[in-house]
Design an enzyme around this catalytic site. Structure first.
Site, PDB file in Angstrom:
ATOM      1  CE  LYS A 187      57.183  -0.660  73.289  1.00 40.24           C
ATOM      2  NZ  LYS A 187      57.916   0.050  72.205  1.00 40.24           N
ATOM      3  CG  ASP A 212      59.000  -0.343  66.464  1.00 44.78           C
ATOM      4  OD1 ASP A 212      58.547   0.702  66.976  1.00 44.78           O
ATOM      5  OD2 ASP A 212      58.459  -0.911  65.496  1.00 44.78           O
ATOM      6  CG  PHE A 235      51.643  -2.835  77.841  1.00 46.57           C
ATOM      7  CD1 PHE A 235      52.595  -3.689  78.385  1.00 46.57           C
ATOM      8  CD2 PHE A 235      51.873  -2.330  76.572  1.00 46.57           C
ATOM      9  CE1 PHE A 235      53.749  -4.013  77.680  1.00 46.57           C
ATOM     10  CE2 PHE A 235      53.026  -2.640  75.854  1.00 46.57           C
ATOM     11  CZ  PHE A 235      53.970  -3.492  76.412  1.00 46.57           C
ATOM     12  CE  LYS A 270      53.969  -8.955  78.129  1.00 44.75           C
ATOM     13  NZ  LYS A 270      53.318  -7.657  77.906  1.00 44.75           N
TER      14      LYS A 270
HETATM   15  O1  LIG Z   1      57.688   3.830  70.671  1.00 46.42           O
HETATM   16  P1  LIG Z   1      57.651   3.753  72.185  1.00 46.42           P
HETATM   17  O2  LIG Z   1      57.865   5.060  72.852  1.00 46.42           O
HETATM   18  O3  LIG Z   1      58.552   2.666  72.721  1.00 46.42           O
HETATM   19  O4  LIG Z   1      56.150   3.300  72.626  1.00 46.42           O
HETATM   20  P2  LIG Z   1      54.971   2.761  71.689  1.00 46.42           P
HETATM   21  O5  LIG Z   1      53.811   2.429  72.558  1.00 46.42           O
HETATM   22  O6  LIG Z   1      54.736   3.734  70.567  1.00 46.42           O
HETATM   23  O7  LIG Z   1      55.574   1.407  71.145  1.00 46.42           O
HETATM   24  P3  LIG Z   1      55.736   0.873  69.648  1.00 46.42           P
HETATM   25  O8  LIG Z   1      55.924   1.986  68.714  1.00 46.42           O
HETATM   26  O9  LIG Z   1      56.792  -0.196  69.711  1.00 46.42           O
HETATM   27  O10 LIG Z   1      54.322   0.202  69.363  1.00 46.42           O
HETATM   28  C1  LIG Z   1      54.075  -1.059  69.917  1.00 46.42           C
HETATM   29  C2  LIG Z   1      52.627  -1.274  70.220  1.00 46.42           C
HETATM   30  O11 LIG Z   1      52.407  -2.702  70.157  1.00 46.42           O
HETATM   31  C3  LIG Z   1      51.743  -3.171  71.293  1.00 46.42           C
HETATM   32  N1  LIG Z   1      52.614  -4.031  72.109  1.00 46.42           N
HETATM   33  C4  LIG Z   1      53.976  -4.092  72.117  1.00 46.42           C
HETATM   34  N2  LIG Z   1      54.412  -4.953  73.046  1.00 46.42           N
HETATM   35  C5  LIG Z   1      53.327  -5.436  73.654  1.00 46.42           C
HETATM   36  C6  LIG Z   1      53.125  -6.332  74.724  1.00 46.42           C
HETATM   37  O12 LIG Z   1      54.142  -6.876  75.386  1.00 46.42           O
HETATM   38  N3  LIG Z   1      51.870  -6.592  75.089  1.00 46.42           N
HETATM   39  C7  LIG Z   1      50.826  -6.026  74.464  1.00 46.42           C
HETATM   40  N4  LIG Z   1      50.921  -5.149  73.466  1.00 46.42           N
HETATM   41  C8  LIG Z   1      52.163  -4.854  73.061  1.00 46.42           C
HETATM   42  C9  LIG Z   1      51.329  -1.956  72.105  1.00 46.42           C
HETATM   43  O13 LIG Z   1      50.014  -1.604  71.761  1.00 46.42           O
HETATM   44  C10 LIG Z   1      52.279  -0.851  71.654  1.00 46.42           C
HETATM   45  O14 LIG Z   1      51.706   0.395  71.701  1.00 46.42           O
HETATM   46 MG   LIG Z   2      56.144   4.096  69.126  1.00 48.58          MG
END
Ligand SMILES: O=P(O)(O)OP(=O)(O)OP(=O)(O)OC[C@H]1O[C@@H](n2cnc3c(O)ncnc32)[C@H](O)[C@@H]1O
Ligand SMILES: [Mg+2]
Length: 201
Positions: free
Chosen positions: A13, A70, A153, A176
């Site tokens: 992200k 999120d 990712f 993307k």
């Molecule tokens: O909470 P933060 O610290 O931001 O980091 P996180 O990885 O825990 O993020 P989230 O709680 O928002 O969980 C989102 C998950 O969804 C998936 N995801 C989100 N955006 C994505 C994207 O653009 N491409 C692929 N997978 C994505 C990815 O596996 C993330 O770990």
């Molecule tokens: Mg998270």
């Protein structure tokens, strides 16, 4: 250059936000630059609730404006799962590869026409003493039978974007960043700020 703080520890992200905000003349700082800050527990039942939780907690902690993301994947054949549990779908350790394997397993035998899905992104912008703003962006696609591509990712290797004729992980980052749920949410945030006569600063 002015900077914007994104309350995330997700490197994927963070990279996307850097590229998405650079054309606006903004440098992105994330929680990867503030190692001492602890993870915010994501106890909400929607993407919006969790984005607000993360943004308000970190904004109050740092005393400045913060944006939180999120996001996750909603698969129709799985009644919207993994949804808000996307990061830890396969277990309490966050593991992209295991999460993908679990989704592929659960969708075994499900025909292409029933593999529809969408990426969702809620952004919350919080600042001490101000009303928190939220926006929501999506990107429609379907779940492939196997991984394709190595960019991006998370679930990107199994998410096929019809309009591009490619898996998300086969798109270059600037491609993307034109069509993603995150890009769509940022466009909405920009519109909202503009309507209010505000900016990111
Ligand atoms: O909470 P933060 O610290 O931001 O980091 P996180 O990885 O825990 O993020 P989230 O709680 O928002 O969980 C989102 C998950 O969804 C998936 N995801 C989100 N955006 C994505 C994207 O653009 N491409 C692929 N997978 C994505 C990815 O596996 C993330 O770990
Ligand atoms: Mg998270």
């Amino acid at each position: 250059m002015e900077s914007v703080i994104i309350a995330t520890k997700n490197k994927g992200k963070a990279k996307e936000f850097e590229k998405l905000f650079l054309p606006k003349g903004l440098v992105v700082k994330t929680l990867l630059d503030y190692a001492e800050i602890e993870d915010v527990e994501e106890t909400g039942s929607t993407f919006e609730e969790n984005a607000i939780l993360k943004a308000e907690t970190i904004a109050n902690n740092l005393g400045v404006r913060v944006i939180a993301d999120d996001s996750g994947l909603e698969i129709d054949a799985l009644e919207g799962r993994p949804g808000v549990y996307s990061a830890r779908y396969a277990g309490s350790e966050k593991n992209d590869e295991n999460n993908i394997d679990k989704v592929l397993d659960e969708l075994q035998g499900v025909p292409e026409s029933e593999r529809t899905a969408r990426f969702c992104c809620a952004l919350a912008m919080a600042e001490p003493g101000k009303e928190t703003l939220t926006v929501f962006g999506t990107c429609e696609g379907r779940i492939l039978n196997e991984r394709r591509g190595t960019n991006g990712f998370g679930y990107d290797p199994i998410f096929y974007v019809e309009t591009e004729g490619k898996a998300m992980a086969e798109l270059a980052s600037d491609e993307k960043n034109k069509i993603s749920h995150r890009a769509n949410a940022i466009r909405k945030l920009d519109d909202l700020l503009q309507k209010r006569g505000e900016s990111h600063e």
